[in-house]
Scaffold this active site. Sequence first.
Site, PDB file in Angstrom:
ATOM      1  N   CYS A   1      -2.442  -6.982  17.664  1.00 47.97           N
ATOM      2  CA  CYS A   1      -1.197  -7.566  18.191  1.00 47.97           C
ATOM      3  C   CYS A   1       0.000  -6.645  18.028  1.00 47.97           C
ATOM      4  O   CYS A   1       1.040  -6.856  18.660  1.00 47.97           O
ATOM      5  CB  CYS A   1      -0.914  -8.897  17.514  1.00 47.97           C
ATOM      6  N   HIS A  29       6.608 -11.031  18.181  1.00 51.77           N
ATOM      7  CA  HIS A  29       5.228 -11.285  18.619  1.00 51.77           C
ATOM      8  C   HIS A  29       5.035 -12.797  18.678  1.00 51.77           C
ATOM      9  O   HIS A  29       5.528 -13.533  17.823  1.00 51.77           O
ATOM     10  CB  HIS A  29       4.248 -10.656  17.622  1.00 51.77           C
ATOM     11  N   ASN A  88      -0.917 -16.599  22.562  1.00 53.88           N
ATOM     12  CA  ASN A  88      -0.865 -15.286  21.912  1.00 53.88           C
ATOM     13  C   ASN A  88      -1.560 -14.266  22.821  1.00 53.88           C
ATOM     14  O   ASN A  88      -2.788 -14.289  22.964  1.00 53.88           O
ATOM     15  CB  ASN A  88      -1.564 -15.372  20.552  1.00 53.88           C
TER      16      ASN A  88
HETATM   17  N1  ACO Z   1      -7.763 -28.699  17.019  1.00 56.68           N
HETATM   18  C1  ACO Z   1      -7.835 -29.643  16.076  1.00 56.68           C
HETATM   19  N2  ACO Z   1      -8.047 -29.370  14.758  1.00 56.68           N
HETATM   20  C2  ACO Z   1      -8.181 -28.079  14.435  1.00 56.68           C
HETATM   21  C3  ACO Z   1      -8.134 -27.026  15.385  1.00 56.68           C
HETATM   22  C4  ACO Z   1      -7.915 -27.397  16.724  1.00 56.68           C
HETATM   23  N3  ACO Z   1      -7.812 -26.487  17.721  1.00 56.68           N
HETATM   24  N4  ACO Z   1      -8.304 -25.854  14.758  1.00 56.68           N
HETATM   25  C5  ACO Z   1      -8.458 -26.138  13.446  1.00 56.68           C
HETATM   26  N5  ACO Z   1      -8.393 -27.483  13.259  1.00 56.68           N
HETATM   27  C6  ACO Z   1      -8.502 -28.220  12.000  1.00 56.68           C
HETATM   28  C7  ACO Z   1      -9.205 -27.456  10.916  1.00 56.68           C
HETATM   29  O1  ACO Z   1     -10.611 -27.613  11.044  1.00 56.68           O
HETATM   30  C8  ACO Z   1      -8.654 -28.121   9.665  1.00 56.68           C
HETATM   31  O2  ACO Z   1      -9.346 -29.329   9.456  1.00 56.68           O
HETATM   32  P1  ACO Z   1      -9.683 -29.840   7.966  1.00 56.68           P
HETATM   33  O3  ACO Z   1      -8.335 -30.033   7.317  1.00 56.68           O
HETATM   34  O4  ACO Z   1     -10.428 -31.081   8.225  1.00 56.68           O
HETATM   35  O5  ACO Z   1     -10.478 -28.731   7.344  1.00 56.68           O
HETATM   36  C9  ACO Z   1      -7.216 -28.467  10.055  1.00 56.68           C
HETATM   37  O6  ACO Z   1      -7.188 -28.441  11.489  1.00 56.68           O
HETATM   38  C10 ACO Z   1      -6.175 -27.512   9.498  1.00 56.68           C
HETATM   39  O7  ACO Z   1      -6.589 -26.157   9.716  1.00 56.68           O
HETATM   40  P2  ACO Z   1      -5.710 -24.927   9.294  1.00 56.68           P
HETATM   41  O8  ACO Z   1      -6.409 -23.689   9.692  1.00 56.68           O
HETATM   42  O9  ACO Z   1      -5.283 -25.091   7.870  1.00 56.68           O
HETATM   43  O10 ACO Z   1      -4.416 -25.164  10.233  1.00 56.68           O
HETATM   44  P3  ACO Z   1      -3.066 -24.377  10.266  1.00 56.68           P
HETATM   45  O11 ACO Z   1      -1.949 -25.304  10.138  1.00 56.68           O
HETATM   46  O12 ACO Z   1      -3.090 -23.158   9.371  1.00 56.68           O
HETATM   47  O13 ACO Z   1      -3.030 -23.834  11.773  1.00 56.68           O
HETATM   48  C11 ACO Z   1      -3.413 -21.772  12.949  1.00 56.68           C
HETATM   49  C12 ACO Z   1      -4.037 -22.960  12.243  1.00 56.68           C
HETATM   50  C13 ACO Z   1      -2.681 -22.284  14.173  1.00 56.68           C
HETATM   51  C14 ACO Z   1      -4.519 -20.818  13.374  1.00 56.68           C
HETATM   52  C15 ACO Z   1      -2.397 -21.038  12.035  1.00 56.68           C
HETATM   53  O14 ACO Z   1      -2.961 -20.860  10.773  1.00 56.68           O
HETATM   54  C16 ACO Z   1      -1.951 -19.691  12.580  1.00 56.68           C
HETATM   55  O15 ACO Z   1      -1.225 -19.605  13.558  1.00 56.68           O
HETATM   56  N6  ACO Z   1      -2.313 -18.592  11.900  1.00 56.68           N
HETATM   57  C17 ACO Z   1      -1.827 -17.257  12.233  1.00 56.68           C
HETATM   58  C18 ACO Z   1      -2.465 -16.677  13.440  1.00 56.68           C
HETATM   59  C19 ACO Z   1      -1.934 -15.274  13.647  1.00 56.68           C
HETATM   60  O16 ACO Z   1      -0.754 -15.000  13.492  1.00 56.68           O
HETATM   61  N7  ACO Z   1      -2.797 -14.322  13.942  1.00 56.68           N
HETATM   62  C20 ACO Z   1      -2.327 -12.925  13.962  1.00 56.68           C
HETATM   63  C21 ACO Z   1      -2.285 -12.377  15.273  1.00 56.68           C
HETATM   64  S1  ACO Z   1      -3.826 -12.489  16.120  1.00 56.68           S
HETATM   65  C22 ACO Z   1      -4.458 -10.881  16.375  1.00 56.68           C
HETATM   66  O17 ACO Z   1      -4.014  -9.939  15.789  1.00 56.68           O
HETATM   67  C23 ACO Z   1      -5.661 -10.733  17.286  1.00 56.68           C
END
Ligand code: ACO
Length: 324
Positions: free
Chosen positions: A115, A251, A281
């Site tokens: 990214c 980003h 993203n």
């Molecule tokens: N729909 C419904 N529920 C979901 C989904 C979905 N699409 N995805 C995950 N869940 C569930 C999980 O299973 C979990 O359930 P549980 O509590 O029963 O175990 C719950 O939701 C919470 O999951 P988390 O992963 O803790 O959710 P979080 O609030 O952290 O959000 C997210 C997830 C959106 C991925 C966030 O962590 C994020 O944006 N992370 C950073 C991503 C990023 O910046 N990446 C870098 C760039 S990418 C690159 O370089 C290629």
Amino acid sequence: MATPFARILGTGSYLPEKVLTNHDLAARVDTSDAWIRERTGIAQRHVAAEGETTGDLAFEAATRALEAAGVRASDLDLIVLGTTTPDLIFPSTACLLQHRLGANGCAAFDVNAACSGFIYGLGIANQFIRAGSVRTALVVGAETLTRMLDWDDRSTCVLFGDGAGAVVLRADTEPGVLSTHMHADGGYKELLYNPVGVSAGFRDEKNHGVRVLMAGNEVFKVAVKTLDAVVEETLQANRLEKSAIDWLIPHQANLRIISATAKRLGLPMERVVVTVDRHGNTSAASVPLALDEGIRSGKVQRGELLLLEAFGGGFTWGSALLRY
Ligand code: ACO
């Protein structure tokens, strides 16, 4: 002659026609529009058509940037293209783009910094221009990240989209790019990676092919902390107070990460270019897409001070401060 600055002459971007909404995804995996919006700020993303490649998106964005800049492709001395989803293993997508544009002969290469690919590309082009060895450069961020998603994995398939953005830079006595900052820490590989490749093999130990593996929650925490640090580093390097920044062009991975950086800068969200709601993203394409939208919408004006930043797989991260 004094050290030249790299000035933005023109920007361009391109999004594939097909739009995939959260509701479309909810029909396929166990997710909901409400969950995706609340956790990420994303409502929809664009997806490349069958046969449409990263190079195709890059070509459209670059053509628009050259047009806006009033520069002929044959005037380019350098093309740097940030991507993790190249058309081919080689030649680089930058070389394919160079030929399609008719810029044959100039240096052209890809940068894989996930990214942060566009920020890395901008940093590299800036150094060439500052050194006086390049006068006119094209920097592109282009991705078809949806091609490497596991569409049954709800934790990643809802996050990404396809697109491309480009800028044309030219050496000038007026600033320009004021500073760029690039970092990486390969120790975080396990938190965000794609486990297959040419040398490691095209199937992993679970016999899976290409896909994004991400410990989202861990990535989130490191991203917020790291972006805070790079914003601080950028301000300090330029001896600036945060109130000097006119626009944050971040980003676009997650609206909550973007809001945290804006808060740190004391910037209201009206001073942040946000596209994640419509683009998802788009990895290396997200910063130049947001920059182009900010400029073409008339929000970002000549003479304003812009802070660009990104964080991604590697981990890689970086920033650029520039006077538009
Ligand atoms: N729909 C419904 N529920 C979901 C989904 C979905 N699409 N995805 C995950 N869940 C569930 C999980 O299973 C979990 O359930 P549980 O509590 O029963 O175990 C719950 O939701 C919470 O999951 P988390 O992963 O803790 O959710 P979080 O609030 O952290 O959000 C997210 C997830 C959106 C991925 C966030 O962590 C994020 O944006 N992370 C950073 C991503 C990023 O910046 N990446 C870098 C760039 S990418 C690159 O370089 C290629």
